[in-house]
Design a protein around this motif. Structure first.
Motif, PDB file in Angstrom:
ATOM      1  N   ALA A 110     -35.093  64.438  25.779  1.00  0.00           N
ATOM      2  CA  ALA A 110     -34.142  64.343  24.670  1.00  0.00           C
ATOM      3  C   ALA A 110     -32.886  63.587  25.091  1.00  0.00           C
ATOM      4  O   ALA A 110     -32.365  62.763  24.322  1.00  0.00           O
ATOM      5  CB  ALA A 110     -33.781  65.738  24.168  1.00  0.00           C
ATOM      6  N   PHE A 111     -32.393  63.845  26.297  1.00  0.00           N
ATOM      7  CA  PHE A 111     -31.229  63.113  26.785  1.00  0.00           C
ATOM      8  C   PHE A 111     -31.555  61.637  26.981  1.00  0.00           C
ATOM      9  O   PHE A 111     -30.730  60.764  26.688  1.00  0.00           O
ATOM     10  CB  PHE A 111     -30.701  63.716  28.081  1.00  0.00           C
ATOM     11  N   ALA A 112     -32.746  61.337  27.467  1.00  0.00           N
ATOM     12  CA  ALA A 112     -33.148  59.941  27.654  1.00  0.00           C
ATOM     13  C   ALA A 112     -33.238  59.223  26.305  1.00  0.00           C
ATOM     14  O   ALA A 112     -32.784  58.072  26.175  1.00  0.00           O
ATOM     15  CB  ALA A 112     -34.481  59.871  28.384  1.00  0.00           C
ATOM     16  N   VAL A 113     -33.779  59.890  25.308  1.00  0.00           N
ATOM     17  CA  VAL A 113     -33.858  59.296  23.970  1.00  0.00           C
ATOM     18  C   VAL A 113     -32.455  59.076  23.406  1.00  0.00           C
ATOM     19  O   VAL A 113     -32.166  58.041  22.799  1.00  0.00           O
ATOM     20  CB  VAL A 113     -34.709  60.182  23.034  1.00  0.00           C
ATOM     21  N   SER A 114     -31.553  60.045  23.617  1.00  0.00           N
ATOM     22  CA  SER A 114     -30.177  59.905  23.140  1.00  0.00           C
ATOM     23  C   SER A 114     -29.489  58.704  23.789  1.00  0.00           C
ATOM     24  O   SER A 114     -28.812  57.927  23.104  1.00  0.00           O
ATOM     25  CB  SER A 114     -29.376  61.168  23.442  1.00  0.00           C
ATOM     26  N   LEU A 115     -29.637  58.562  25.096  1.00  0.00           N
ATOM     27  CA  LEU A 115     -29.045  57.411  25.783  1.00  0.00           C
ATOM     28  C   LEU A 115     -29.625  56.103  25.263  1.00  0.00           C
ATOM     29  O   LEU A 115     -28.910  55.117  25.093  1.00  0.00           O
ATOM     30  CB  LEU A 115     -29.253  57.524  27.289  1.00  0.00           C
ATOM     31  N   GLY A 116     -30.926  56.094  25.011  1.00  0.00           N
ATOM     32  CA  GLY A 116     -31.559  54.905  24.454  1.00  0.00           C
ATOM     33  C   GLY A 116     -31.021  54.555  23.077  1.00  0.00           C
ATOM     34  O   GLY A 116     -30.767  53.382  22.773  1.00  0.00           O
ATOM     35  N   LEU A 117     -30.810  55.570  22.241  1.00  0.00           N
ATOM     36  CA  LEU A 117     -30.250  55.330  20.912  1.00  0.00           C
ATOM     37  C   LEU A 117     -28.815  54.813  20.999  1.00  0.00           C
ATOM     38  O   LEU A 117     -28.424  53.930  20.226  1.00  0.00           O
ATOM     39  CB  LEU A 117     -30.313  56.606  20.078  1.00  0.00           C
ATOM     40  N   PHE A 118     -28.023  55.366  21.923  1.00  0.00           N
ATOM     41  CA  PHE A 118     -26.664  54.857  22.119  1.00  0.00           C
ATOM     42  C   PHE A 118     -26.705  53.380  22.510  1.00  0.00           C
ATOM     43  O   PHE A 118     -25.902  52.582  22.029  1.00  0.00           O
ATOM     44  CB  PHE A 118     -25.922  55.649  23.191  1.00  0.00           C
ATOM     45  N   ALA A 119     -27.629  53.022  23.382  1.00  0.00           N
ATOM     46  CA  ALA A 119     -27.744  51.630  23.809  1.00  0.00           C
ATOM     47  C   ALA A 119     -28.141  50.726  22.646  1.00  0.00           C
ATOM     48  O   ALA A 119     -27.585  49.633  22.478  1.00  0.00           O
ATOM     49  CB  ALA A 119     -28.753  51.508  24.946  1.00  0.00           C
ATOM     50  N   VAL A 120     -29.077  51.181  21.821  1.00  0.00           N
ATOM     51  CA  VAL A 120     -29.518  50.386  20.671  1.00  0.00           C
ATOM     52  C   VAL A 120     -28.372  50.185  19.687  1.00  0.00           C
ATOM     53  O   VAL A 120     -28.153  49.076  19.183  1.00  0.00           O
ATOM     54  CB  VAL A 120     -30.730  51.058  19.994  1.00  0.00           C
ATOM     55  N   VAL A 121     -27.612  51.246  19.404  1.00  0.00           N
ATOM     56  CA  VAL A 121     -26.486  51.132  18.475  1.00  0.00           C
ATOM     57  C   VAL A 121     -25.414  50.203  19.047  1.00  0.00           C
ATOM     58  O   VAL A 121     -24.836  49.387  18.321  1.00  0.00           O
ATOM     59  CB  VAL A 121     -25.908  52.532  18.149  1.00  0.00           C
ATOM     60  N   GLU A 122     -25.144  50.299  20.339  1.00  0.00           N
ATOM     61  CA  GLU A 122     -24.133  49.434  20.962  1.00  0.00           C
ATOM     62  C   GLU A 122     -24.569  47.970  20.910  1.00  0.00           C
ATOM     63  O   GLU A 122     -23.753  47.080  20.616  1.00  0.00           O
ATOM     64  CB  GLU A 122     -23.891  49.865  22.406  1.00  0.00           C
ATOM     65  N   ILE A 123     -25.827  47.713  21.159  1.00  0.00           N
ATOM     66  CA  ILE A 123     -26.335  46.336  21.079  1.00  0.00           C
ATOM     67  C   ILE A 123     -26.243  45.822  19.647  1.00  0.00           C
ATOM     68  O   ILE A 123     -25.838  44.686  19.405  1.00  0.00           O
ATOM     69  CB  ILE A 123     -27.776  46.265  21.617  1.00  0.00           C
ATOM     70  N   ALA A 124     -26.588  46.679  18.684  1.00  0.00           N
ATOM     71  CA  ALA A 124     -26.489  46.284  17.273  1.00  0.00           C
ATOM     72  C   ALA A 124     -25.041  46.030  16.884  1.00  0.00           C
ATOM     73  O   ALA A 124     -24.754  45.127  16.084  1.00  0.00           O
ATOM     74  CB  ALA A 124     -27.094  47.374  16.389  1.00  0.00           C
ATOM     75  N   ALA A 125     -24.112  46.803  17.432  1.00  0.00           N
ATOM     76  CA  ALA A 125     -22.697  46.640  17.096  1.00  0.00           C
ATOM     77  C   ALA A 125     -22.130  45.350  17.661  1.00  0.00           C
ATOM     78  O   ALA A 125     -21.176  44.793  17.102  1.00  0.00           O
ATOM     79  CB  ALA A 125     -21.896  47.833  17.621  1.00  0.00           C
ATOM     80  N   ARG A 126     -22.669  44.851  18.736  1.00  0.00           N
ATOM     81  CA  ARG A 126     -22.134  43.646  19.375  1.00  0.00           C
ATOM     82  C   ARG A 126     -22.743  42.348  18.834  1.00  0.00           C
ATOM     83  O   ARG A 126     -22.365  41.272  19.271  1.00  0.00           O
ATOM     84  CB  ARG A 126     -22.331  43.729  20.882  1.00  0.00           C
ATOM     85  N   ARG A 127     -23.670  42.467  17.896  1.00  0.00           N
ATOM     86  CA  ARG A 127     -24.214  41.255  17.273  1.00  0.00           C
ATOM     87  C   ARG A 127     -23.154  40.571  16.439  1.00  0.00           C
ATOM     88  O   ARG A 127     -22.212  41.196  15.959  1.00  0.00           O
ATOM     89  CB  ARG A 127     -25.398  41.608  16.368  1.00  0.00           C
ATOM     90  N   GLU A 128     -23.328  39.294  16.233  1.00  0.00           N
ATOM     91  CA  GLU A 128     -22.381  38.510  15.437  1.00  0.00           C
ATOM     92  C   GLU A 128     -22.406  38.976  13.982  1.00  0.00           C
ATOM     93  O   GLU A 128     -23.462  39.091  13.379  1.00  0.00           O
ATOM     94  CB  GLU A 128     -22.756  37.023  15.516  1.00  0.00           C
ATOM     95  N   GLY A 129     -21.235  39.290  13.432  1.00  0.00           N
ATOM     96  CA  GLY A 129     -21.123  39.689  12.034  1.00  0.00           C
ATOM     97  C   GLY A 129     -21.540  41.122  11.739  1.00  0.00           C
ATOM     98  O   GLY A 129     -21.693  41.491  10.580  1.00  0.00           O
ATOM     99  N   SER A 130     -21.700  41.938  12.756  1.00  0.00           N
ATOM    100  CA  SER A 130     -22.120  43.321  12.554  1.00  0.00           C
ATOM    101  C   SER A 130     -20.967  44.160  12.009  1.00  0.00           C
ATOM    102  O   SER A 130     -19.816  43.989  12.396  1.00  0.00           O
ATOM    103  CB  SER A 130     -22.601  43.922  13.873  1.00  0.00           C
ATOM    104  N   LYS A 131     -21.289  45.097  11.118  1.00  0.00           N
ATOM    105  CA  LYS A 131     -20.275  46.001  10.576  1.00  0.00           C
ATOM    106  C   LYS A 131     -20.297  47.345  11.285  1.00  0.00           C
ATOM    107  O   LYS A 131     -19.505  48.221  10.971  1.00  0.00           O
ATOM    108  CB  LYS A 131     -20.514  46.199   9.083  1.00  0.00           C
ATOM    109  N   VAL A 132     -21.184  47.505  12.248  1.00  0.00           N
ATOM    110  CA  VAL A 132     -21.274  48.737  13.028  1.00  0.00           C
ATOM    111  C   VAL A 132     -20.207  48.685  14.117  1.00  0.00           C
ATOM    112  O   VAL A 132     -20.129  47.714  14.868  1.00  0.00           O
ATOM    113  CB  VAL A 132     -22.677  48.876  13.671  1.00  0.00           C
ATOM    114  N   PRO A 133     -19.362  49.716  14.231  1.00  0.00           N
ATOM    115  CA  PRO A 133     -18.329  49.691  15.283  1.00  0.00           C
ATOM    116  C   PRO A 133     -18.933  49.954  16.659  1.00  0.00           C
ATOM    117  O   PRO A 133     -19.905  50.692  16.791  1.00  0.00           O
ATOM    118  CB  PRO A 133     -17.385  50.817  14.874  1.00  0.00           C
ATOM    119  N   THR A 134     -18.334  49.348  17.683  1.00  0.00           N
ATOM    120  CA  THR A 134     -18.781  49.607  19.047  1.00  0.00           C
ATOM    121  C   THR A 134     -18.283  50.986  19.488  1.00  0.00           C
ATOM    122  O   THR A 134     -17.416  51.580  18.850  1.00  0.00           O
ATOM    123  CB  THR A 134     -18.244  48.542  20.018  1.00  0.00           C
ATOM    124  N   LEU A 135     -18.821  51.467  20.585  1.00  0.00           N
ATOM    125  CA  LEU A 135     -18.402  52.764  21.108  1.00  0.00           C
ATOM    126  C   LEU A 135     -16.922  52.747  21.488  1.00  0.00           C
ATOM    127  O   LEU A 135     -16.206  53.715  21.266  1.00  0.00           O
ATOM    128  CB  LEU A 135     -19.253  53.144  22.325  1.00  0.00           C
TER     129      LEU A 135
END
Length: 72
Positions: free
Chosen positions: A11-36
């Motif tokens: 569960a912790f490994a999945v959580s870390l993976g999801l954090f990484a996916v969200v952070e990568i999505a947030a750093r894309r050009e024009g993304s509206k998702v805030p970074t951590l």
């Protein structure tokens, strides 16, 4: 290791993976998702009167995290 320990570690490994996916999505050009970092900045600025509630909450979170993962 017991089954419960393996499940918790997974569960912790999945959580870390999801954090990484969200952070990568947030750093894309024009993304509206805030970074951590942006989310932490908003939390750190939160105040109730003169009391910096956001900073206290962040300190408490880091204390809890360190206590549970580094103290043993």
């Amino acid at each position: 290791m017991t089954v419960a320990q393996v499940a918790i570690a997974a569960a912790f490994a999945v959580s870390l993976g999801l954090f990484a996916v969200v952070e990568i999505a947030a750093r894309r050009e024009g993304s509206k998702v805030p970074t951590l970092g942006e989310v932490c900045g908003v939390v750190m600025r939160y105040r109730v009167g003169p009391l910096p509630v956001g900073r206290i909450a962040m300190f408490g979170f880091w204390w809890w995290l360190g206590w549970h993962f580094l103290a043993r």
